[in-house]
Design a protein around this motif. Structure first.
Motif, PDB file in Angstrom:
ATOM      1  N   GLU A 122       0.847  -1.189   0.000  1.00 41.15           N
ATOM      2  CA  GLU A 122       0.000   0.000   0.000  1.00 41.15           C
ATOM      3  C   GLU A 122       0.880   1.236   0.000  1.00 41.15           C
ATOM      4  N   SER A 123       0.544   2.188  -0.852  1.00 39.76           N
ATOM      5  CA  SER A 123       1.391   3.375  -0.949  1.00 39.76           C
ATOM      6  C   SER A 123       0.609   4.661  -1.158  1.00 39.76           C
ATOM      7  N   ASP A 124      -0.724   4.552  -1.349  1.00 38.97           N
ATOM      8  CA  ASP A 124      -1.500   5.765  -1.642  1.00 38.97           C
ATOM      9  C   ASP A 124      -2.216   6.335  -0.426  1.00 38.97           C
ATOM     10  N   GLY A 125      -2.020   5.712   0.737  1.00 39.90           N
ATOM     11  CA  GLY A 125      -2.634   6.221   1.954  1.00 39.90           C
ATOM     12  C   GLY A 125      -4.082   5.821   2.137  1.00 39.90           C
ATOM     13  N   GLU A 126      -4.638   5.069   1.225  1.00 39.28           N
ATOM     14  CA  GLU A 126      -6.016   4.603   1.323  1.00 39.28           C
ATOM     15  C   GLU A 126      -6.015   3.115   1.663  1.00 39.28           C
ATOM     16  N   PRO A 127      -6.968   2.662   2.494  1.00 39.41           N
ATOM     17  CA  PRO A 127      -6.997   1.237   2.842  1.00 39.41           C
ATOM     18  C   PRO A 127      -7.324   0.367   1.646  1.00 39.41           C
ATOM     19  N   GLY A 128      -6.683  -0.789   1.566  1.00 42.36           N
ATOM     20  CA  GLY A 128      -6.912  -1.715   0.471  1.00 42.36           C
ATOM     21  C   GLY A 128      -6.039  -1.397  -0.726  1.00 42.36           C
ATOM     22  N   LEU A 129      -5.686  -2.454  -1.464  1.00 36.54           N
ATOM     23  CA  LEU A 129      -4.828  -2.275  -2.630  1.00 36.54           C
ATOM     24  C   LEU A 129      -5.650  -1.841  -3.849  1.00 36.54           C
ATOM     25  N   SER A 130      -5.115  -0.894  -4.579  1.00 38.41           N
ATOM     26  CA  SER A 130      -5.738  -0.443  -5.812  1.00 38.41           C
ATOM     27  C   SER A 130      -4.648  -0.152  -6.829  1.00 38.41           C
TER      28      SER A 130
END
Length: 506
Positions: free
Chosen positions: A252-260
């Motif tokens: 995770e790298s965008d600060g939002e929960p869950g992978l996207s």
């Protein structure tokens, strides 16, 4: 030891590239047998000895000078959707297509050579309704066009409708064993000794749609991962190795929960790549017997293992299905999900991205990114050869419609078209654009040669008998079907559709 092996492999690759361009052909292998592109020493010597004499021979010297005084019209595909990069750029110059404007001068040069030799004028008619146009022309005996260049997936159904001549009827005109014809395609696409459509050096689109992968070289170095080129040369570039490396960077790298798709993801892969993994694993939808008759080959004990492996790739947390984030990517300002995937690679949020070769141009034009090129991985290290799947949906071919009352002239023009394309349009597409301008490293250039020397045309994907081309989507991508049960449910429909085609070809 690894270094020594790699040096040997590189030397072999360079010898292969030398023999490739000396013979003016990068498609010498038969894709149906998935042979390696490594030549024997005797073959290398033969090429070196003969190349000097071949230099002085013009591409049309084997044809008689003629003054036919005819317009020869090609029916070619165009696209109304500008986001779809696949359109004909191969027959006449197209001033409206800025992406391929650089090709116009070479198209003009090639056509001038043909026109001066044969006394013909090469023309084209562009259509968005290729199949209907061909069927209608055949039904009424129209002479509006003399040669057609459909997508291979459109050509397949037209064979069973009796729309094309058997090109082997003109083998006194067309030199099918010449290197400017795709000899692997000829062998793969024939049925019962008849060849209704094929391809050769004129078809830049068949190059465009060859499947491969790109990787971010900086991410490899920053994460201390193995050099993928070394893995290919040592025979260790496998699906398991790809996913092992993908796992090393997923986070995770965008600060939002869950992978996207905005996170660091090891592999971005599109649904059609399930076919590519299947072919690269050494399996085939369709094989042919000694009498050149196709038979269904998709299901066996090994292919079941392969499908399980491919399914695990698409279901892994270390990969992301490209089409699954198309809507979000468009809301985020991207043209589509494929552009978003390339952006992820360029900005070090994707280690591997599955692509077609045409994507290299967009990637390199848009981003200053340190990327490398890879052949699709093998199933395991026991497998001897790599294979590159041609996504035939937009692969162009050539055929002569049965409504043409002068097929011999069409055959002569096709022979001249392919013979002159090698050192004009194909040379500048392949060498100047993909190699000299777009690829970032010498190893990538060698990999491009390697990919082209191991391409595969599969009749099952082309004819799509019983929906074969999309067979793996619900199994591998969606995970909603089991391989055995789906095969058993569809086997008779596939064979019935195949027999309908074969009844005409026989």
């Amino acid at each position: 030891m690894k270094k020594a092996k790699r040096l040997i492999a590189l030397a072999i690759a360079l010898l292969t590239a030398a023999s490739l361009f000396a013979s003016c052909n990068d498609d010498t292998d038969d894709p149906s047998t998935a042979q390696s592109d490594v030549p024997s020493q005797s073959n290398v010597s033969t090429v070196e000895e003969s190349s000097e004499s071949e230099v002085s021979v013009g591409p049309l010297d084997h044809l008689e000078d003629k003054n036919l005084d005819k317009d020869v019209y090609f029916l070619v595909n165009t696209q109304t959707d500008i986001s779809n990069g696949y359109r004909s750029l191969e027959i006449c110059p197209n001033e409206d297509d800025l992406k391929y404007a650089y090709m116009n001068e070479y198209v003009i040069e090639r056509n001038r050579m043909i026109e001066e030799k044969l006394g013909v004028r090469i023309r084209e008619i562009r259509t968005t309704n290729m199949m209907n146009d061909i069927r209608n022309a055949v039904n009424v005996g129209s002479q509006e066009f003399q040669i057609v260049c459909p997508w291979m997936t459109d050509a397949g159904p037209l064979v069973a409708s009796g729309c094309f001549y058997d090109l082997y009827e003109f083998n006194d005109i067309i030199k099918f064993d010449a290197p400017y014809w795709d000899n692997g395609a000829n062998e793969s696409l024939s049925v019962n000794g008849k060849l209704y459509f094929t391809t050769g050096d004129f078809s830049l689109l068949s190059m465009d749609v060859t499947h491969c992968m790109v990787f971010n070289r900086d991410m490899i170095a920053e994460n201390g991962l193995e050099n993928p080129y070394d893995l290919v040369y040592e025979g260790k570039w496998t699906i398991d190795k790809m996913m092992e490396m993908a796992h090393a960077v997923t986070a995770e790298s965008d600060g939002e929960p869950g992978l996207s798709y905005k996170d660091n993801i090891g592999l971005h892969v599109n649904s059609n790549f399930s076919n590519s993994f299947f072919i690269s694993a050494g399996e085939r939808f369709i094989q042919k017997d000694k009498d050149d008759m196709p038979y269904l080959a998709i299901y066996n004990s090994r292919s079941a293992e392969v499908v399980d492996k491919i399914t695990s790739v698409f279901q892994s947390a270390d990969s992301i299905h490209i089409e699954s984030y198309n809507d979000q990517a468009q809301r985020d300002g991207f043209t589509n999900c494929y552009w978003a995937a390339r952006d992820a690679l360029a900005n070090k949020r994707a280690l591997f991205v599955a692509i077609s070769l045409s994507d290299i141009i967009n990637l390199s034009n848009t981003y200053d990114c340190n990327f490398g090129l890879l052949v699709t991985p093998k199933f395991n290290e026991d497998q001897e050869d790599y294979s590159s799947y041609i996504s035939v949906i937009y692969a162009s071919c050539c055929a002569i419609p049965t409504c043409n009352e002068d097929p011999e002239t069409a055959a002569l023009v096709l022979e001249a078209l392919n013979a002159t394309s090698t050192e004009t349009t194909k040379k500048h597409y392949y060498q100047r654009v993909l190699k000299a301008q777009k690829l970032k490293d010498e190893e990538g250039e060698e990999m491009l040669d390697f990919i082209f020397n191991n391409r595969v045309y599969d009749l099952g994907a082309i004819y799509n008998w019983g929906g074969l081309r999309d067979f793996f989507t619900t199994i591998c991508v969606d995970g909603t079907d089991m391989f055995t049960s789906k095969y058993e449910a569809n086997e008779e429909a596939i064979k019935s559709a195949m027999n309908d085609t074969l009844s005409f070809a026989s």
